[in-house]
Enzyme design. Sequence first.
Site, mmCIF file in Angstrom:
data_model
loop_
_atom_site.group_PDB
_atom_site.id
_atom_site.type_symbol
_atom_site.label_atom_id
_atom_site.label_comp_id
_atom_site.label_asym_id
_atom_site.label_seq_id
_atom_site.Cartn_x
_atom_site.Cartn_y
_atom_site.Cartn_z
ATOM 1 N N CYS A 127 0.851 -1.196 0.000
ATOM 2 C CA CYS A 127 0.000 0.000 0.000
ATOM 3 C C CYS A 127 0.885 1.243 0.000
ATOM 4 O O CYS A 127 1.354 1.676 1.051
ATOM 5 C CB CYS A 127 -0.927 -0.036 1.232
ATOM 6 S SG CYS A 127 -1.961 1.425 1.391
ATOM 7 N N CYS A 130 -0.350 4.251 1.940
ATOM 8 C CA CYS A 130 -0.123 4.125 3.390
ATOM 9 C C CYS A 130 1.327 4.420 3.754
ATOM 10 O O CYS A 130 1.607 5.069 4.758
ATOM 11 C CB CYS A 130 -0.439 2.700 3.866
ATOM 12 S SG CYS A 130 -2.024 2.075 3.297
ATOM 13 N N ASP A 131 2.269 3.928 2.962
ATOM 14 C CA ASP A 131 3.674 3.911 3.402
ATOM 15 C C ASP A 131 4.579 4.935 2.731
ATOM 16 O O ASP A 131 5.726 5.110 3.166
ATOM 17 C CB ASP A 131 4.266 2.503 3.191
ATOM 18 C CG ASP A 131 3.692 1.501 4.173
ATOM 19 O OD1 ASP A 131 2.882 1.926 5.028
ATOM 20 O OD2 ASP A 131 4.027 0.310 4.092
HETATM 21 C C1 LIG Z 1 0.794 -4.515 4.979
HETATM 22 C C2 LIG Z 1 -0.408 -3.616 4.867
HETATM 23 C C3 LIG Z 1 -0.367 -2.347 5.410
HETATM 24 C C4 LIG Z 1 -1.471 -1.513 5.330
HETATM 25 N N1 LIG Z 1 -1.400 -0.280 5.887
HETATM 26 C C5 LIG Z 1 -2.476 0.517 5.872
HETATM 27 C C6 LIG Z 1 -2.445 1.793 6.492
HETATM 28 O O1 LIG Z 1 -1.426 2.212 7.024
HETATM 29 N N2 LIG Z 1 -3.574 2.550 6.460
HETATM 30 C C7 LIG Z 1 -4.724 2.127 5.835
HETATM 31 O O2 LIG Z 1 -5.732 2.844 5.847
HETATM 32 N N3 LIG Z 1 -4.783 0.916 5.237
HETATM 33 C C8 LIG Z 1 -3.695 0.110 5.232
HETATM 34 N N4 LIG Z 1 -3.747 -1.108 4.602
HETATM 35 C C9 LIG Z 1 -4.992 -1.488 3.918
HETATM 36 C C10 LIG Z 1 -6.026 -1.962 4.960
HETATM 37 O O3 LIG Z 1 -5.419 -2.904 5.795
HETATM 38 C C11 LIG Z 1 -7.240 -2.575 4.274
HETATM 39 O O4 LIG Z 1 -7.816 -1.621 3.397
HETATM 40 C C12 LIG Z 1 -8.286 -2.985 5.302
HETATM 41 O O5 LIG Z 1 -7.739 -3.900 6.233
HETATM 42 C C13 LIG Z 1 -9.495 -3.642 4.654
HETATM 43 O O6 LIG Z 1 -10.367 -4.025 5.657
HETATM 44 P P1 LIG Z 1 -11.495 -5.127 5.463
HETATM 45 O O7 LIG Z 1 -12.234 -5.200 6.738
HETATM 46 O O8 LIG Z 1 -12.268 -4.844 4.233
HETATM 47 O O9 LIG Z 1 -10.747 -6.502 5.148
HETATM 48 P P2 LIG Z 1 -9.460 -7.235 5.730
HETATM 49 O O10 LIG Z 1 -8.637 -6.371 6.588
HETATM 50 O O11 LIG Z 1 -8.835 -7.866 4.534
HETATM 51 O O12 LIG Z 1 -10.085 -8.379 6.659
HETATM 52 C C14 LIG Z 1 -10.803 -9.443 6.138
HETATM 53 C C15 LIG Z 1 -10.967 -10.495 7.210
HETATM 54 O O13 LIG Z 1 -11.898 -11.492 6.777
HETATM 55 C C16 LIG Z 1 -11.428 -12.759 7.149
HETATM 56 N N5 LIG Z 1 -11.980 -13.770 6.237
HETATM 57 C C17 LIG Z 1 -11.696 -13.983 4.933
HETATM 58 N N6 LIG Z 1 -12.384 -15.052 4.460
HETATM 59 C C18 LIG Z 1 -13.118 -15.508 5.514
HETATM 60 C C19 LIG Z 1 -14.023 -16.605 5.676
HETATM 61 N N7 LIG Z 1 -14.307 -17.457 4.671
HETATM 62 N N8 LIG Z 1 -14.586 -16.788 6.891
HETATM 63 C C20 LIG Z 1 -14.320 -15.953 7.929
HETATM 64 N N9 LIG Z 1 -13.462 -14.917 7.818
HETATM 65 C C21 LIG Z 1 -12.871 -14.706 6.638
HETATM 66 C C22 LIG Z 1 -9.914 -12.652 7.042
HETATM 67 O O14 LIG Z 1 -9.298 -13.650 7.835
HETATM 68 C C23 LIG Z 1 -9.692 -11.241 7.575
HETATM 69 O O15 LIG Z 1 -9.543 -11.277 8.962
HETATM 70 C C24 LIG Z 1 -2.667 -1.960 4.676
HETATM 71 C C25 LIG Z 1 -2.707 -3.242 4.124
HETATM 72 C C26 LIG Z 1 -1.599 -4.067 4.222
HETATM 73 C C27 LIG Z 1 -1.663 -5.463 3.629
#
Ligand SMILES: Cc1cc2nc3c(=O)[nH]c(=O)nc-3n(C[C@H](O)[C@H](O)[C@H](O)COP(=O)(O)OP(=O)(O)OC[C@H]3O[C@@H](n4cnc5c(N)ncnc54)[C@H](O)[C@@H]3O)c2cc1C
Length: 299
Positions: A127, A130-131
Amino acid sequence: MRKLIIIGSGPAGYTAGIYAARAKLEPLILAGEIHGGQLMNTTVVENWPGSKTGIMGPELMREMREQAQKFGAEIIDKNVVKVDFSKRPFTIDDYQAEAVIITTGASSLMLGVPGEKELLGRGVATCAVCDAPFYKEKIAVVAGGGDAACEDSLALIKFAKQVYLVVRRDSLRASKIMAERVMKHPRIKIFWNTQVKQILGGQKVEAVEFTNGEKLTTDGVFLAIGHQPATGIFKSQIDLDFKGYIITGLNKDYPTMTGVAGVFAAGDVVDHRYKQAITAAGMGCMAALDAEKWLENIK
Ligand SMILES: Cc1cc2nc3c(=O)[nH]c(=O)nc-3n(C[C@H](O)[C@H](O)[C@H](O)COP(=O)(O)OP(=O)(O)OC[C@H]3O[C@@H](n4cnc5c(N)ncnc54)[C@H](O)[C@@H]3O)c2cc1C
Protein backbone atom coordinates in the site's frame (compact mmCIF):
# COMPACT_ATOMS: atom_id res chain seq x y z
CA MET A 1 -30.45 -18.72 14.68
CA ARG A 2 -29.20 -15.12 14.67
CA LYS A 3 -30.54 -11.78 13.55
CA LEU A 4 -27.21 -10.89 11.97
CA ILE A 5 -24.02 -12.72 11.13
CA ILE A 6 -20.90 -10.83 10.05
CA ILE A 7 -18.29 -12.79 8.11
CA GLY A 8 -14.75 -11.39 8.44
CA SER A 9 -12.86 -9.40 11.03
CA GLY A 10 -10.94 -6.54 9.47
CA PRO A 11 -11.87 -2.88 10.03
CA ALA A 12 -15.11 -3.42 8.06
CA GLY A 13 -16.24 -6.48 10.05
CA TYR A 14 -15.41 -5.13 13.50
CA THR A 15 -16.96 -1.73 12.74
CA ALA A 16 -20.12 -3.45 11.51
CA GLY A 17 -20.00 -5.47 14.74
CA ILE A 18 -19.73 -2.34 16.92
CA TYR A 19 -22.69 -0.65 15.21
CA ALA A 20 -24.84 -3.80 15.08
CA ALA A 21 -24.16 -4.65 18.73
CA ARG A 22 -25.02 -1.12 19.85
CA ALA A 23 -28.25 -1.43 17.82
CA LYS A 24 -29.08 -4.56 19.85
CA LEU A 25 -28.84 -6.92 16.88
CA GLU A 26 -26.69 -9.30 18.96
CA PRO A 27 -24.36 -9.99 16.02
CA LEU A 28 -22.20 -13.05 15.66
CA ILE A 29 -18.87 -12.31 13.99
CA LEU A 30 -17.30 -15.31 12.28
CA ALA A 31 -13.87 -13.79 12.27
CA GLY A 32 -11.77 -16.26 10.33
CA GLU A 33 -9.03 -18.45 11.78
CA ILE A 34 -6.52 -15.63 11.22
CA HIS A 35 -8.56 -12.77 12.64
CA GLY A 36 -7.98 -9.01 12.47
CA GLY A 37 -7.45 -8.66 8.72
CA GLN A 38 -4.67 -7.05 6.75
CA LEU A 39 -3.56 -4.55 9.40
CA MET A 40 -2.29 -7.45 11.51
CA ASN A 41 0.59 -7.60 9.00
CA THR A 42 1.78 -4.06 9.38
CA THR A 43 3.59 -1.90 11.89
CA VAL A 44 2.56 1.69 12.45
CA VAL A 45 -0.63 3.04 10.87
CA GLU A 46 -0.29 6.81 10.55
CA ASN A 47 -3.47 7.67 8.65
CA TRP A 48 -6.05 6.30 11.09
CA PRO A 49 -7.85 9.42 12.35
CA GLY A 50 -7.73 10.00 16.07
CA SER A 51 -4.23 8.74 16.78
CA LYS A 52 -1.82 11.56 16.01
CA THR A 53 1.29 9.61 16.94
CA GLY A 54 0.17 6.62 14.86
CA ILE A 55 -1.00 3.25 16.12
CA MET A 56 0.42 -0.22 15.51
CA GLY A 57 -1.82 -2.24 13.16
CA PRO A 58 -2.31 -5.25 15.50
CA GLU A 59 -3.07 -2.91 18.42
CA LEU A 60 -5.69 -1.05 16.39
CA MET A 61 -7.37 -4.31 15.45
CA ARG A 62 -7.29 -5.58 19.05
CA GLU A 63 -8.98 -2.35 20.17
CA MET A 64 -11.68 -2.73 17.51
CA ARG A 65 -12.30 -6.36 18.45
CA GLU A 66 -12.60 -5.58 22.17
CA GLN A 67 -14.85 -2.60 21.42
CA ALA A 68 -17.24 -4.86 19.46
CA GLN A 69 -17.19 -7.43 22.27
CA LYS A 70 -17.80 -4.74 24.89
CA PHE A 71 -21.11 -3.89 23.25
CA GLY A 72 -22.16 -7.54 23.04
CA ALA A 73 -20.90 -8.87 19.71
CA GLU A 74 -20.02 -12.57 19.92
CA ILE A 75 -16.85 -13.49 18.06
CA ILE A 76 -15.83 -16.95 16.90
CA ASP A 77 -12.47 -17.33 15.17
CA LYS A 78 -13.40 -19.72 12.41
CA ASN A 79 -13.39 -19.68 8.63
CA VAL A 80 -16.78 -19.93 6.98
CA VAL A 81 -16.61 -22.63 4.31
CA LYS A 82 -20.17 -22.82 2.96
CA VAL A 83 -23.09 -20.45 2.64
CA ASP A 84 -26.60 -20.83 1.27
CA PHE A 85 -28.26 -17.52 0.43
CA SER A 86 -31.00 -19.08 -1.74
CA LYS A 87 -33.64 -18.80 0.99
CA ARG A 88 -34.16 -17.06 4.33
CA PRO A 89 -33.06 -17.59 6.98
CA PHE A 90 -29.65 -17.79 5.35
CA THR A 91 -27.32 -20.66 6.21
CA ILE A 92 -23.70 -19.95 7.08
CA ASP A 93 -21.95 -23.23 7.90
CA ASP A 94 -23.89 -24.53 10.95
CA TYR A 95 -25.55 -21.19 11.70
CA GLN A 96 -28.65 -19.44 10.41
CA ALA A 97 -29.29 -15.72 10.18
CA GLU A 98 -31.94 -13.27 8.98
CA ALA A 99 -29.25 -10.97 7.58
CA VAL A 100 -25.57 -11.31 6.69
CA ILE A 101 -22.75 -8.80 6.22
CA ILE A 102 -19.77 -10.04 4.22
CA THR A 103 -16.46 -8.34 5.05
CA THR A 104 -13.93 -10.95 3.97
CA GLY A 105 -11.51 -8.44 2.45
CA ALA A 106 -8.94 -8.94 -0.27
CA SER A 107 -5.30 -9.84 -0.40
CA SER A 108 -2.51 -8.48 -2.54
CA LEU A 109 -1.16 -10.78 -5.18
CA MET A 110 2.41 -11.67 -4.33
CA LEU A 111 5.39 -12.23 -6.60
CA GLY A 112 6.10 -15.56 -4.93
CA VAL A 113 9.84 -14.95 -4.69
CA PRO A 114 12.24 -15.70 -1.81
CA GLY A 115 12.41 -12.95 0.82
CA GLU A 116 8.97 -11.54 0.04
CA LYS A 117 6.96 -13.15 2.86
CA GLU A 118 9.80 -12.90 5.34
CA LEU A 119 10.20 -9.14 4.76
CA LEU A 120 6.48 -8.25 4.49
CA GLY A 121 5.90 -5.20 6.67
CA ARG A 122 9.68 -4.65 6.90
CA GLY A 123 10.17 -3.01 3.54
CA VAL A 124 7.96 -5.26 1.43
CA ALA A 125 4.70 -3.33 1.17
CA THR A 126 1.38 -3.49 -0.63
CA CYS A 127 0.00 0.00 0.00
CA ALA A 128 1.97 2.99 -1.31
CA VAL A 129 -0.67 5.48 -0.14
CA CYS A 130 -0.12 4.13 3.39
CA ASP A 131 3.67 3.91 3.40
CA ALA A 132 4.98 6.54 0.94
CA PRO A 133 5.68 9.16 3.67
CA PHE A 134 8.10 6.70 5.29
CA TYR A 135 10.28 6.90 2.15
CA LYS A 136 11.57 10.45 2.47
CA GLU A 137 14.93 10.62 0.66
CA LYS A 138 14.93 6.83 0.30
CA ILE A 139 14.89 4.42 -2.64
CA ALA A 140 11.84 2.31 -3.53
CA VAL A 141 11.22 -0.43 -6.07
CA VAL A 142 7.70 -0.87 -7.47
CA ALA A 143 6.81 -4.16 -9.18
CA GLY A 144 3.97 -4.06 -11.72
CA GLY A 145 2.98 -2.53 -15.03
CA GLY A 146 -0.61 -1.30 -14.71
CA ASP A 147 -2.35 1.76 -13.32
CA ALA A 148 -1.73 0.69 -9.72
CA ALA A 149 2.03 0.43 -10.32
CA CYS A 150 2.08 3.88 -11.94
CA GLU A 151 -0.02 5.41 -9.16
CA ASP A 152 2.25 3.83 -6.54
CA SER A 153 5.39 5.11 -8.31
CA LEU A 154 3.99 8.65 -8.45
CA ALA A 155 2.85 8.51 -4.80
CA LEU A 156 6.31 7.34 -3.72
CA ILE A 157 8.33 9.81 -5.77
CA LYS A 158 6.75 12.69 -3.82
CA PHE A 159 8.96 11.52 -0.94
CA ALA A 160 11.61 9.14 -2.27
CA LYS A 161 14.78 10.31 -3.96
CA GLN A 162 14.56 7.49 -6.53
CA VAL A 163 11.87 5.04 -7.65
CA TYR A 164 12.62 2.01 -9.82
CA LEU A 165 9.61 0.57 -11.63
CA VAL A 166 10.11 -3.07 -12.58
CA VAL A 167 7.94 -4.09 -15.52
CA ARG A 168 7.68 -7.69 -16.72
CA ARG A 169 6.89 -6.72 -20.33
CA ASP A 170 8.12 -4.08 -22.77
CA SER A 171 5.20 -1.68 -22.19
CA LEU A 172 2.93 -0.36 -19.45
CA ARG A 173 -0.70 -1.55 -19.29
CA ALA A 174 -1.66 1.69 -17.52
CA SER A 175 -3.78 4.47 -19.00
CA LYS A 176 -1.84 6.64 -21.46
CA ILE A 177 -1.79 9.70 -19.21
CA MET A 178 -0.51 7.74 -16.20
CA ALA A 179 2.12 5.93 -18.23
CA GLU A 180 3.36 9.21 -19.69
CA ARG A 181 3.62 10.86 -16.28
CA VAL A 182 5.72 7.97 -15.02
CA MET A 183 7.92 7.70 -18.10
CA LYS A 184 8.60 11.46 -18.12
CA HIS A 185 9.51 11.67 -14.45
CA PRO A 186 13.26 12.29 -14.07
CA ARG A 187 13.54 10.30 -10.83
CA ILE A 188 11.51 7.26 -11.88
CA LYS A 189 13.57 4.75 -13.81
CA ILE A 190 11.79 1.89 -15.57
CA PHE A 191 13.35 -1.55 -15.95
CA TRP A 192 11.57 -3.15 -18.96
CA ASN A 193 11.32 -6.93 -19.51
CA THR A 194 12.56 -7.45 -15.98
CA GLN A 195 11.45 -9.75 -13.19
CA VAL A 196 12.36 -9.86 -9.52
CA LYS A 197 14.13 -13.10 -8.60
CA GLN A 198 14.48 -12.46 -4.87
CA ILE A 199 14.25 -9.77 -2.22
CA LEU A 200 17.30 -9.50 -0.01
CA GLY A 201 17.65 -8.23 3.53
CA GLY A 202 18.02 -9.15 7.18
CA GLN A 203 15.87 -7.09 9.54
CA LYS A 204 14.57 -5.06 6.60
CA VAL A 205 14.73 -4.88 2.80
CA GLU A 206 18.20 -4.05 1.50
CA ALA A 207 18.16 -5.00 -2.18
CA VAL A 208 16.39 -6.85 -4.98
CA GLU A 209 17.92 -9.27 -7.42
CA PHE A 210 16.48 -9.61 -10.93
CA THR A 211 16.29 -12.84 -12.94
CA ASN A 212 19.10 -11.50 -15.18
CA GLY A 213 21.39 -11.46 -12.12
CA GLU A 214 21.43 -7.67 -11.71
CA LYS A 215 21.13 -6.39 -8.12
CA LEU A 216 19.68 -3.08 -7.00
CA THR A 217 20.02 -1.48 -3.57
CA THR A 218 16.63 -0.37 -2.21
CA ASP A 219 14.83 0.46 1.03
CA GLY A 220 11.52 -1.04 -0.02
CA VAL A 221 9.67 -3.14 -2.56
CA PHE A 222 6.05 -2.25 -3.36
CA LEU A 223 3.90 -4.97 -4.90
CA ALA A 224 1.43 -3.53 -7.38
CA ILE A 225 0.37 -6.57 -9.35
CA GLY A 226 -3.26 -6.74 -8.26
CA HIS A 227 -5.55 -7.95 -5.50
CA GLN A 228 -7.62 -11.08 -4.97
CA PRO A 229 -10.93 -10.54 -3.15
CA ALA A 230 -11.83 -13.38 -0.76
CA THR A 231 -15.09 -14.33 -2.46
CA GLY A 232 -14.56 -17.96 -3.51
CA ILE A 233 -17.31 -19.31 -1.23
CA PHE A 234 -19.86 -16.74 -2.47
CA LYS A 235 -19.41 -17.41 -6.20
CA SER A 236 -22.66 -19.24 -6.90
CA GLN A 237 -24.62 -17.26 -4.28
CA ILE A 238 -24.26 -13.55 -5.12
CA ASP A 239 -23.19 -11.44 -8.08
CA LEU A 240 -19.48 -10.75 -8.41
CA ASP A 241 -17.78 -8.54 -10.99
CA PHE A 242 -15.26 -9.93 -13.48
CA LYS A 243 -12.42 -9.54 -10.96
CA GLY A 244 -14.37 -11.35 -8.23
CA TYR A 245 -15.39 -8.31 -6.15
CA ILE A 246 -18.90 -8.34 -4.67
CA ILE A 247 -21.37 -6.07 -6.46
CA THR A 248 -23.44 -3.77 -4.22
CA GLY A 249 -25.27 -0.49 -4.80
CA LEU A 250 -28.16 -1.82 -6.89
CA ASN A 251 -30.78 -0.81 -4.31
CA LYS A 252 -30.72 2.91 -3.46
CA ASP A 253 -32.49 2.31 -0.14
CA TYR A 254 -29.71 -0.04 0.99
CA PRO A 255 -26.47 1.00 -0.78
CA THR A 256 -24.42 -1.81 0.76
CA MET A 257 -26.87 -4.59 -0.13
CA THR A 258 -25.85 -7.23 -2.69
CA GLY A 259 -28.26 -8.62 -5.29
CA VAL A 260 -29.67 -10.90 -2.55
CA ALA A 261 -32.03 -9.01 -0.21
CA GLY A 262 -30.65 -9.29 3.33
CA VAL A 263 -27.05 -9.96 2.30
CA PHE A 264 -24.81 -6.91 2.61
CA ALA A 265 -21.10 -6.43 1.89
CA ALA A 266 -18.47 -3.90 2.96
CA GLY A 267 -14.76 -3.13 2.83
CA ASP A 268 -12.06 -4.32 0.46
CA VAL A 269 -14.25 -7.21 -0.70
CA VAL A 270 -16.34 -4.69 -2.67
CA ASP A 271 -13.74 -1.97 -3.17
CA HIS A 272 -11.07 -2.15 -5.85
CA ARG A 273 -10.38 1.54 -5.66
CA TYR A 274 -9.65 3.00 -2.22
CA LYS A 275 -8.61 -0.04 -0.12
CA GLN A 276 -7.99 1.84 3.12
CA ALA A 277 -8.76 0.95 6.72
CA ILE A 278 -10.90 4.03 7.13
CA THR A 279 -12.95 3.39 3.97
CA ALA A 280 -13.45 -0.25 4.99
CA ALA A 281 -14.55 0.82 8.48
CA GLY A 282 -16.89 3.44 6.97
CA MET A 283 -18.49 0.84 4.75
CA GLY A 284 -18.80 -1.54 7.70
CA CYS A 285 -20.75 1.16 9.53
CA MET A 286 -22.98 1.70 6.48
CA ALA A 287 -23.65 -2.03 6.12
CA ALA A 288 -24.67 -2.36 9.78
CA LEU A 289 -27.04 0.61 9.51
CA ASP A 290 -28.49 -0.78 6.26
CA ALA A 291 -28.95 -4.24 7.81
CA GLU A 292 -30.62 -2.73 10.88
CA LYS A 293 -33.08 -0.74 8.73
CA TRP A 294 -33.75 -3.73 6.46
CA LEU A 295 -34.44 -6.03 9.43
CA GLU A 296 -36.90 -3.47 10.85
CA ASN A 297 -38.68 -3.16 7.51
CA ILE A 298 -39.22 -6.92 7.02
CA LYS A 299 -40.75 -7.38 10.48
C1 LIG B 1 0.79 -4.51 4.98
C2 LIG B 1 -0.41 -3.62 4.87
C3 LIG B 1 -0.37 -2.35 5.41
C4 LIG B 1 -1.47 -1.51 5.33
N1 LIG B 1 -1.40 -0.28 5.89
C5 LIG B 1 -2.48 0.52 5.87
C6 LIG B 1 -2.44 1.79 6.49
O1 LIG B 1 -1.43 2.21 7.02
N2 LIG B 1 -3.57 2.55 6.46
C7 LIG B 1 -4.72 2.13 5.83
O2 LIG B 1 -5.73 2.84 5.85
N3 LIG B 1 -4.78 0.92 5.24
C8 LIG B 1 -3.70 0.11 5.23
N4 LIG B 1 -3.75 -1.11 4.60
C9 LIG B 1 -4.99 -1.49 3.92
C10 LIG B 1 -6.03 -1.96 4.96
O3 LIG B 1 -5.42 -2.90 5.80
C11 LIG B 1 -7.24 -2.58 4.27
O4 LIG B 1 -7.82 -1.62 3.40
C12 LIG B 1 -8.29 -2.98 5.30
O5 LIG B 1 -7.74 -3.90 6.23
C13 LIG B 1 -9.49 -3.64 4.65
O6 LIG B 1 -10.37 -4.03 5.66
P1 LIG B 1 -11.50 -5.13 5.46
O7 LIG B 1 -12.23 -5.20 6.74
O8 LIG B 1 -12.27 -4.84 4.23
O9 LIG B 1 -10.75 -6.50 5.15
P2 LIG B 1 -9.46 -7.24 5.73
O10 LIG B 1 -8.64 -6.37 6.59
O11 LIG B 1 -8.84 -7.87 4.53
O12 LIG B 1 -10.09 -8.38 6.66
C14 LIG B 1 -10.80 -9.44 6.14
C15 LIG B 1 -10.97 -10.49 7.21
O13 LIG B 1 -11.90 -11.49 6.78
C16 LIG B 1 -11.43 -12.76 7.15
N5 LIG B 1 -11.98 -13.77 6.24
C17 LIG B 1 -11.70 -13.98 4.93
N6 LIG B 1 -12.38 -15.05 4.46
C18 LIG B 1 -13.12 -15.51 5.51
C19 LIG B 1 -14.02 -16.60 5.68
N7 LIG B 1 -14.31 -17.46 4.67
N8 LIG B 1 -14.59 -16.79 6.89
C20 LIG B 1 -14.32 -15.95 7.93
N9 LIG B 1 -13.46 -14.92 7.82
C21 LIG B 1 -12.87 -14.71 6.64
C22 LIG B 1 -9.91 -12.65 7.04
O14 LIG B 1 -9.30 -13.65 7.83
C23 LIG B 1 -9.69 -11.24 7.58
O15 LIG B 1 -9.54 -11.28 8.96
C24 LIG B 1 -2.67 -1.96 4.68
C25 LIG B 1 -2.71 -3.24 4.12
C26 LIG B 1 -1.60 -4.07 4.22
C27 LIG B 1 -1.66 -5.46 3.63
